[in-house]
Design a protein around this motif. Structure first.
Motif, PDB file in Angstrom:
ATOM      1  N   ASN A   1      -5.930  -8.095  -3.206  1.00  0.00           N
ATOM      2  CA  ASN A   1      -6.605  -7.560  -2.015  1.00  0.00           C
ATOM      3  C   ASN A   1      -7.412  -6.338  -2.426  1.00  0.00           C
ATOM      4  O   ASN A   1      -6.858  -5.398  -3.000  1.00  0.00           O
ATOM      5  N   GLU A   2      -8.683  -6.345  -2.131  1.00  0.00           N
ATOM      6  CA  GLU A   2      -9.579  -5.243  -2.516  1.00  0.00           C
ATOM      7  C   GLU A   2      -9.461  -4.932  -4.000  1.00  0.00           C
ATOM      8  O   GLU A   2      -9.446  -3.770  -4.400  1.00  0.00           O
TER       9      GLU A   2
ATOM     10  N   GLN B   1       3.886   2.258  -7.232  1.00  0.00           N
ATOM     11  CA  GLN B   1       4.374   0.879  -7.105  1.00  0.00           C
ATOM     12  C   GLN B   1       5.845   0.787  -7.506  1.00  0.00           C
ATOM     13  O   GLN B   1       6.634   0.075  -6.862  1.00  0.00           O
TER      14      GLN B   1
ATOM     15  N   GLU C   1       0.293  -9.735  -8.684  1.00  0.00           N
ATOM     16  CA  GLU C   1      -0.711  -9.073  -7.856  1.00  0.00           C
ATOM     17  C   GLU C   1      -1.703  -8.330  -8.744  1.00  0.00           C
ATOM     18  O   GLU C   1      -1.322  -7.632  -9.678  1.00  0.00           O
TER      19      GLU C   1
ATOM     20  N   LEU D   1      -5.481   5.988  -1.590  1.00  0.00           N
ATOM     21  CA  LEU D   1      -5.273   5.262  -0.328  1.00  0.00           C
ATOM     22  C   LEU D   1      -4.746   6.146   0.788  1.00  0.00           C
ATOM     23  O   LEU D   1      -4.155   7.191   0.544  1.00  0.00           O
TER      24      LEU D   1
ATOM     25  N   LEU E   1     -14.460  -3.834  -9.395  1.00  0.00           N
ATOM     26  CA  LEU E   1     -14.854  -4.122 -10.779  1.00  0.00           C
ATOM     27  C   LEU E   1     -16.361  -3.898 -10.932  1.00  0.00           C
ATOM     28  O   LEU E   1     -17.130  -4.159 -10.008  1.00  0.00           O
TER      29      LEU E   1
ATOM     30  N   TYR F   1      -9.560   6.046 -10.749  1.00  0.00           N
ATOM     31  CA  TYR F   1      -8.236   5.475 -10.479  1.00  0.00           C
ATOM     32  C   TYR F   1      -7.139   6.056 -11.358  1.00  0.00           C
ATOM     33  O   TYR F   1      -5.962   5.994 -10.991  1.00  0.00           O
TER      34      TYR F   1
ATOM     35  N   THR G   1      -6.527   0.369   3.330  1.00  0.00           N
ATOM     36  CA  THR G   1      -6.622  -1.079   3.131  1.00  0.00           C
ATOM     37  C   THR G   1      -5.709  -1.821   4.112  1.00  0.00           C
ATOM     38  O   THR G   1      -4.823  -1.208   4.725  1.00  0.00           O
TER      39      THR G   1
ATOM     40  N   GLU H   1      -1.995  -1.270   4.141  1.00  0.00           N
ATOM     41  CA  GLU H   1      -1.627   0.075   4.614  1.00  0.00           C
ATOM     42  C   GLU H   1      -1.767   0.184   6.136  1.00  0.00           C
ATOM     43  O   GLU H   1      -1.242   1.107   6.750  1.00  0.00           O
TER      44      GLU H   1
ATOM     45  N   PRO I   1      -2.394  -3.565  -7.280  1.00  0.00           N
ATOM     46  CA  PRO I   1      -1.479  -3.483  -6.126  1.00  0.00           C
ATOM     47  C   PRO I   1      -1.491  -2.162  -5.355  1.00  0.00           C
ATOM     48  O   PRO I   1      -0.696  -2.017  -4.417  1.00  0.00           O
ATOM     49  N   GLY I   2      -2.343  -1.203  -5.715  1.00  0.00           N
ATOM     50  CA  GLY I   2      -2.418   0.036  -4.934  1.00  0.00           C
ATOM     51  C   GLY I   2      -1.085   0.758  -4.868  1.00  0.00           C
ATOM     52  O   GLY I   2      -0.499   1.114  -5.885  1.00  0.00           O
TER      53      GLY I   2
ATOM     54  N   GLU J   1      -2.132  -3.637 -13.270  1.00  0.00           N
ATOM     55  CA  GLU J   1      -2.569  -2.323 -12.778  1.00  0.00           C
ATOM     56  C   GLU J   1      -2.906  -1.446 -13.971  1.00  0.00           C
ATOM     57  O   GLU J   1      -2.113  -1.337 -14.899  1.00  0.00           O
ATOM     58  N   THR J   2      -4.063  -0.790 -13.913  1.00  0.00           N
ATOM     59  CA  THR J   2      -4.440   0.088 -15.022  1.00  0.00           C
ATOM     60  C   THR J   2      -4.101   1.552 -14.749  1.00  0.00           C
ATOM     61  O   THR J   2      -4.011   2.337 -15.675  1.00  0.00           O
ATOM     62  N   SER J   3      -3.942   1.930 -13.505  1.00  0.00           N
ATOM     63  CA  SER J   3      -3.770   3.346 -13.179  1.00  0.00           C
ATOM     64  C   SER J   3      -2.318   3.800 -13.323  1.00  0.00           C
ATOM     65  O   SER J   3      -1.424   3.306 -12.634  1.00  0.00           O
TER      66      SER J   3
ATOM     67  N   PHE K   1      -9.780   5.872   1.294  1.00  0.00           N
ATOM     68  CA  PHE K   1      -9.951   4.661   2.105  1.00  0.00           C
ATOM     69  C   PHE K   1      -8.596   4.054   2.463  1.00  0.00           C
ATOM     70  O   PHE K   1      -7.574   4.377   1.848  1.00  0.00           O
TER      71      PHE K   1
HETATM   72  N1  SAH Z   1      -4.563  -3.909  -3.331  1.00  0.00           N
HETATM   73  C1  SAH Z   1      -4.309  -2.562  -2.902  1.00  0.00           C
HETATM   74  C2  SAH Z   1      -5.181  -1.510  -3.599  1.00  0.00           C
HETATM   75  C3  SAH Z   1      -6.666  -1.723  -3.621  1.00  0.00           C
HETATM   76  S1  SAH Z   1      -7.495  -0.434  -4.518  1.00  0.00           S
HETATM   77  C4  SAH Z   1      -4.421  -2.467  -1.400  1.00  0.00           C
HETATM   78  O1  SAH Z   1      -4.898  -3.416  -0.808  1.00  0.00           O
HETATM   79  O2  SAH Z   1      -4.035  -1.454  -0.841  1.00  0.00           O
HETATM   80  C5  SAH Z   1      -7.812  -1.207  -6.083  1.00  0.00           C
HETATM   81  C6  SAH Z   1      -6.610  -1.357  -6.968  1.00  0.00           C
HETATM   82  O3  SAH Z   1      -7.012  -2.000  -8.176  1.00  0.00           O
HETATM   83  C7  SAH Z   1      -5.943  -0.080  -7.394  1.00  0.00           C
HETATM   84  O4  SAH Z   1      -4.561  -0.327  -7.507  1.00  0.00           O
HETATM   85  C8  SAH Z   1      -6.570   0.179  -8.769  1.00  0.00           C
HETATM   86  O5  SAH Z   1      -5.838   1.057  -9.570  1.00  0.00           O
HETATM   87  C9  SAH Z   1      -6.618  -1.220  -9.305  1.00  0.00           C
HETATM   88  N2  SAH Z   1      -7.611  -1.462 -10.343  1.00  0.00           N
HETATM   89  C10 SAH Z   1      -8.911  -1.112 -10.330  1.00  0.00           C
HETATM   90  N3  SAH Z   1      -9.544  -1.584 -11.419  1.00  0.00           N
HETATM   91  C11 SAH Z   1      -8.623  -2.275 -12.135  1.00  0.00           C
HETATM   92  C12 SAH Z   1      -8.659  -3.011 -13.352  1.00  0.00           C
HETATM   93  N4  SAH Z   1      -9.783  -3.137 -14.048  1.00  0.00           N
HETATM   94  N5  SAH Z   1      -7.530  -3.607 -13.773  1.00  0.00           N
HETATM   95  C13 SAH Z   1      -6.380  -3.498 -13.048  1.00  0.00           C
HETATM   96  N6  SAH Z   1      -6.289  -2.815 -11.889  1.00  0.00           N
HETATM   97  C14 SAH Z   1      -7.389  -2.196 -11.444  1.00  0.00           C
END
Ligand code: SAH
Length: 361
Positions: free
Chosen positions: A150-151, A120, A79, A38, A156, A32, A46, A49, A82-83, A111-113, A44
């Motif tokens: 969401n997703e 975003q 959120e 996405l 994790l 990530y 979601t 999207e 948030p992708g 968000e960690t990425s 993938f």
């Molecule tokens: N919710 C979005 C993206 C899903 S993908 C959608 O539905 O389109 C997973 C998301 O979680 C990505 O934004 C990813 O960077 C974030 N993420 C993954 N592991 C995380 C963590 N440990 N802490 C915070 N964000 C995380």
């Protein structure tokens, strides 16, 4: 960046095999950190999207819940993961219907990425809201909270245990002849009950349960509601759900560490139990199809179609069908929706009042 595969090899050579949980953690951080996974060009796609309707309906859900909990001001709109920021942008646009909500809400993205934070920021630049980014839920300032993920929970890391004649042994990732291989810890886990069937796999989502526990304590203490949407099931179930996805296809989870998305299916019963143990009320789960239909996705499709070209109209019909598709692999059925609230909120829109939770296990 040094390829993760190389780093893993030297780590395992030095310290011995790592747990599946640590393997997932290392891969996911790497995965990530540097990319936008996405969409059609990514790995993938979601629900947000697929169609703006997904985020809009969740926005209307939040408005109703905000009313039901006494229109708190301030209110944290949060959120998790948030992708591209699409869901939040659609949610906030729908929430414009209520100027008082707009005045009360501040937006917090966990968000960690760094790469996705950029996306975003761009998606929400014209939203008119103040947006803050956080590394974890604990950093979000206190106060009544309306949260959506969401997703997020599927991304994790989990521990895996395999049923052997010795008991439940933790699944590990080690070095084989020409790459990474799965293995088992020799000693069984002493605090797990005797397995019933050899070969069963028990998944233990420690990270997800810890987020749900923190979230539920927050909701119980400060009020609010959370909506969790993800692919998963209502346990108990014993199976290996670890999967890797790259370019919209399944790949071997050990083949290209850090280059494919690694996920597991979410056990909603465990999350519901963690929430309930931490003092929150649990609503649902429902399937995504039932939830979106209850919130009026068909009416929303029809009203958007009135203002659309025939081509756009067909696109809306396809999006509706995809989001609510039934069958074991259809998004409408594979994805489940669970809400958590403070105990005093008896119901939320679109979900059955409570879930059949067993006594504490
Ligand atoms: N919710 C979005 C993206 C899903 S993908 C959608 O539905 O389109 C997973 C998301 O979680 C990505 O934004 C990813 O960077 C974030 N993420 C993954 N592991 C995380 C963590 N440990 N802490 C915070 N964000 C995380």
């Amino acid at each position: 960046m040094r390829p993760l595969a190389e780093h893993l090899r030297s780590l395992i050579a030095l310290e011995g095999p790592v747990t599946v949980e640590r393997y997932m953690d290392l891969c996911l951080r790497h995965y990530y950190a540097a990319r936008d996974p996405l969409g059609a060009a990514g790995d993938f796609t979601t629900a947000p999207e697929i169609s703006q309707m997904f985020g809009e309906l969740i926005g209307l859900w939040m408005l109703e819940v905000w009313h039901a909990i006494g229109r708190p001001n301030p209110c944290r709109v949060v959120e998790l993961g948030p992708g591209r920021g699409t869901l939040m942008a659609d949610l906030l646009r729908a929430a414009r219907l209520l100027p008082d909500f707009r005045a009360a809400a501040s937006v917090h993205l966990v968000e960690t990425s760094p790469a996705l934070r950029q996306r975003q920021r761009a998606a929400l630049a014209s939203s008119g809201y103040r947006v803050d980014w956080h590394g974890g839920l604990a950093e979000v300032p206190p106060g009544p909270t309306l949260l959506v993920g969401n997703e997020f929970f599927d991304a994790l890391p989990v521990r895996q245990f395999v049923a052997t004649e010795r008991g439940w042994c933790e699944r590990l990732v080690g070095l084989g002849g020409d790459g990474l291989v799965f293995g088992l810890r020799a000693e069984p886990e002493s605090d797990l009950p005797t397995p019933l069937r050899l070969g069963d796999v028990l998944e233990w989502p420690a990270a997800a349960m810890s987020v749900v526990t923190d979230l539920s304590r927050r909701l119980a203490g400060q009020g609010g509601a959370a909506l969790i949407v993800d692919y998963g099931y209502w346990g108990p179930a014993f199976g290996d759900t670890l999967q890797a996805v790259k370019n919209h296809a399944f790949v071997d989870p050990l083949q290209e560490p850090g280059a494919a998305d690694l996920t597991t299916h979410v056990d909603f019963r465990r999350l519901a139990q963690a929430a309930s143990d931490a003092g929150a009320r649990v609503h649902g789960p429902s399937t995504q199809a039932d939830f979106l239909l209850a919130l009026g996705i068909e009416t929303r499709t029809a009203s958007l179609k009135q203002r659309a070209t025939p081509g756009q109209g067909a696109g809306l019909d396809r999006a509706l069908a995809r989001l609510t598709e039934r069958g074991r692999t259809g998004m409408g059925e594979l994805f489940k929706v669970l809400a958590l609230t403070r105990k005093d909120l008896e119901s939320v829109p679109g979900l059955p009042a409570s879930s059949p939770l067993p006594a504490k296990t």
